[in-house]
Structure formats: C-alpha cells, structure tokens
Design a protein around this motif. Structure first.
Motif, PDB file in Angstrom:
ATOM      1  N   UNK A 159      61.510  60.162  25.773  1.00 55.97           N
ATOM      2  CA  UNK A 159      60.963  58.934  25.202  1.00 55.97           C
ATOM      3  C   UNK A 159      59.504  59.166  24.816  1.00 55.97           C
ATOM      4  N   UNK A 160      59.328  59.733  23.638  1.00 53.48           N
ATOM      5  CA  UNK A 160      58.005  60.133  23.164  1.00 53.48           C
ATOM      6  C   UNK A 160      58.007  60.170  21.651  1.00 53.48           C
ATOM      7  N   UNK A 161      56.837  59.960  21.062  1.00 54.41           N
ATOM      8  CA  UNK A 161      56.711  59.966  19.610  1.00 54.41           C
ATOM      9  C   UNK A 161      55.237  60.072  19.247  1.00 54.41           C
ATOM     10  N   UNK A 162      54.938  60.075  17.966  1.00 52.21           N
ATOM     11  CA  UNK A 162      53.566  59.938  17.486  1.00 52.21           C
ATOM     12  C   UNK A 162      53.477  58.637  16.694  1.00 52.21           C
ATOM     13  N   UNK A 163      52.326  58.009  16.747  1.00 54.54           N
ATOM     14  CA  UNK A 163      52.126  56.787  15.962  1.00 54.54           C
ATOM     15  C   UNK A 163      52.135  57.131  14.477  1.00 54.54           C
ATOM     16  N   UNK A 164      52.581  56.194  13.667  1.00 54.06           N
ATOM     17  CA  UNK A 164      52.593  56.408  12.227  1.00 54.06           C
ATOM     18  C   UNK A 164      51.233  56.159  11.602  1.00 54.06           C
ATOM     19  N   UNK A 165      51.155  56.350  10.294  1.00 55.29           N
ATOM     20  CA  UNK A 165      49.897  56.145   9.577  1.00 55.29           C
ATOM     21  C   UNK A 165      49.387  54.723   9.729  1.00 55.29           C
ATOM     22  N   UNK A 201      49.827  53.021  12.483  1.00 58.43           N
ATOM     23  CA  UNK A 201      49.630  52.784  13.909  1.00 58.43           C
ATOM     24  C   UNK A 201      50.864  52.320  14.660  1.00 58.43           C
ATOM     25  N   UNK A 202      51.983  52.114  13.952  1.00 63.81           N
ATOM     26  CA  UNK A 202      53.179  51.613  14.610  1.00 63.81           C
ATOM     27  C   UNK A 202      53.957  52.730  15.302  1.00 63.81           C
ATOM     28  N   UNK A 203      54.642  52.384  16.398  1.00 57.61           N
ATOM     29  CA  UNK A 203      55.519  53.342  17.067  1.00 57.61           C
ATOM     30  C   UNK A 203      56.698  52.605  17.673  1.00 57.61           C
ATOM     31  N   UNK A 244      49.178  50.981  17.659  1.00 59.10           N
ATOM     32  CA  UNK A 244      47.928  51.566  18.108  1.00 59.10           C
ATOM     33  C   UNK A 244      46.803  51.024  17.235  1.00 59.10           C
ATOM     34  N   UNK A 245      45.801  50.435  17.871  1.00 55.99           N
ATOM     35  CA  UNK A 245      44.638  49.901  17.155  1.00 55.99           C
ATOM     36  C   UNK A 245      43.452  50.838  17.420  1.00 55.99           C
ATOM     37  N   UNK A 246      42.989  51.524  16.393  1.00 57.42           N
ATOM     38  CA  UNK A 246      41.845  52.429  16.531  1.00 57.42           C
ATOM     39  C   UNK A 246      40.607  51.708  16.018  1.00 57.42           C
ATOM     40  N   UNK A 247      39.609  51.567  16.888  1.00 56.40           N
ATOM     41  CA  UNK A 247      38.445  50.752  16.537  1.00 56.40           C
ATOM     42  C   UNK A 247      37.271  51.550  15.994  1.00 56.40           C
ATOM     43  N   UNK A 248      37.301  52.879  16.166  1.00 58.84           N
ATOM     44  CA  UNK A 248      36.230  53.699  15.597  1.00 58.84           C
ATOM     45  C   UNK A 248      36.703  55.141  15.469  1.00 58.84           C
ATOM     46  N   UNK A 249      35.977  55.916  14.688  1.00 59.56           N
ATOM     47  CA  UNK A 249      36.336  57.314  14.487  1.00 59.56           C
ATOM     48  C   UNK A 249      36.162  58.090  15.791  1.00 59.56           C
ATOM     49  N   UNK A 250      37.153  58.931  16.116  1.00 63.33           N
ATOM     50  CA  UNK A 250      37.132  59.703  17.346  1.00 63.33           C
ATOM     51  C   UNK A 250      36.940  61.197  17.102  1.00 63.33           C
TER      52      UNK A 250
END
Length: 223
Positions: free
Chosen positions: A156-162, A164-166, A12-18
């Motif tokens: 088949x579900x998870x949360x991204x890690x610190x 961003x990997x999953x 997961x690539x986060x490009x700005x604060x949400x």
C-alpha cells in the motif's frame, strides 16, 4: 469471505519550495568516450515538482498477495529516469543503460548498499531490495546523476500526482499509520482509521504549518 477493506484518498498540500536548485557540470567535466547531451528536465514548475516527489505509504508488515513487482530506473541522457520510485520490500529494480556511454550504479545506503560497476549501452543490472528503507542511488562516472528508491513494508504505497492527489485501494480495515515522505524533507506520520467499506479522505500539508494541529484530518465517507 474476508473484508475487501477501504480506500484512502488524499491530497498533498505543499506550502513552499523544498528542493534546492540543481547545479550540473557540463559533459566535458567528466566525459567518458563520446559526449552525451544532458537530457533536459521536464518543464515543471516548482509546485508540480515537489508534489510529484512525495512518496505515500502505510507502515506495518501485514499480508500482501501481490507478489514482488519489477520497477525500472533508466539511465538516459545522463540522468536517472524516473528519479523517484516506490516499491514494496522484496521487489527488484532494473537499471538499463540507454546511453551510448558507460554508466555506473551504486548506493551506500544502510537499507541496501551495492555497486554494479561500469556497463555499456543496452545492458542492464537488477537489484533486489529485501527490507524497507530509503536508498539513495548515484553514478560514479556522472556525479550529477541521483535517484531515490523508497522501499516500503507493504504494497500500500504510491507517489502523489502532479496535482498532489493520491489513492491507496483496498487497505485492510482498522488503525494504521500513514506516512508521507517528501524527497527533500523528512517523513510525516499520521494515524488513520480505515473502514471495512468505503473510503476516508485525508489532507496532508508539507511542511506542517506552525499553526496547524499535528493530527491528520480524516473524514470517512461511505460509498
């Protein structure tokens, strides 16, 4: 013997604060009984926080043999810990109160509404979540407390890690829709083609860049 299925590896690539900064009232504003210090949040930079608050799952009600696990959201230091959990439909969540004050757990969400009432330290309540959806949880006694439960249609579900990997392992082969749900934004859906063996790699930008193609880049790699 049925095919094991492939894996979905991604980032997961986060490009700005949400997320908006939290504003929390002091304990005296809504004190019940003895005072409990507000537990300090982990010292996370905004990027790490946003990455770790993204749920990733597959759409579709297809077979799973893993049963219905029990997740735990603690009431500790006048917070829900963790404040984001991902569970499959049919699973349950336990809400233990670890504070020496009363707490209350409730939700008005369409996917699952409930009100567990006020209960003291060392007691717990358990709620089952029979259908998929987003459930927002609060405490009537402490308005700063909030948590989100993402109930998914399969395991088949998870949360991204610190970072961003999953990783989703052993996904049935074929065409699927991958969903990324940032807690502070709406869901993003992408088609993926999972091989019988091996894995695919995906890179998901949140929010989607204005100049980006809306399709998810997925490249298969055999192991």
């Amino acid at each position: 013997m049925p095919a094991r299925g492939g894996d979905i590896e991604g980032e997961v690539i986060v490009t700005r604060r949400l997320s908006r900064p939290k504003v929390t009232a002091p304990a005296e504003t809504y004190r019940r009984g003895i005072g409990v210090e507000l537990e300090a949040e982990l010292a996370l930079d905004w990027l790490t926080y946003e990455r770790s608050h993204v749920a990733v799952y597959l759409e579709g009600n297809f077979s799973s043999e893993d049963g219905t696990p029990l997740a735990v959201i603690e009431q500790r230091g006048r917070r829900f810990v963790p404040d984001l959990v991902v569970i499959p439909a049919g699973a349950s969540v336990s809400f233990p109160n670890l504070d020496p004050i009363f707490h209350n757990v409730f939700s008005l969400s369409k996917a699952r509404s409930f009100d567990l009432g006020n209960y003291p330290q060392n007691q717990t309540r358990i709620v089952r979540f029979p259908k998929p959806g987003i459930v927002t949880v609060g405490c009537h006694l402490h308005p700063n407390m909030s948590a989100t439960i993402v109930v998914t249609p399969n395991r088949w579900a998870t949360t991204a890690g610190a970072d961003g990997r999953f990783l989703l392992r052993g996904v049935p082969p074929g065409s699927h829709t991958l969903v990324a749900w940032p807690r502070a934004a709406g869901p993003i859906r992408r088609p993926v083609e999972v091989p019988v063996r091996g894995s695919i790699s995906v890179r998901l930008e949140i929010p989607v860049g204005a100049g980006e193609n809306q399709s998810l880049a997925a490249a298969g790699k055999e192991r």
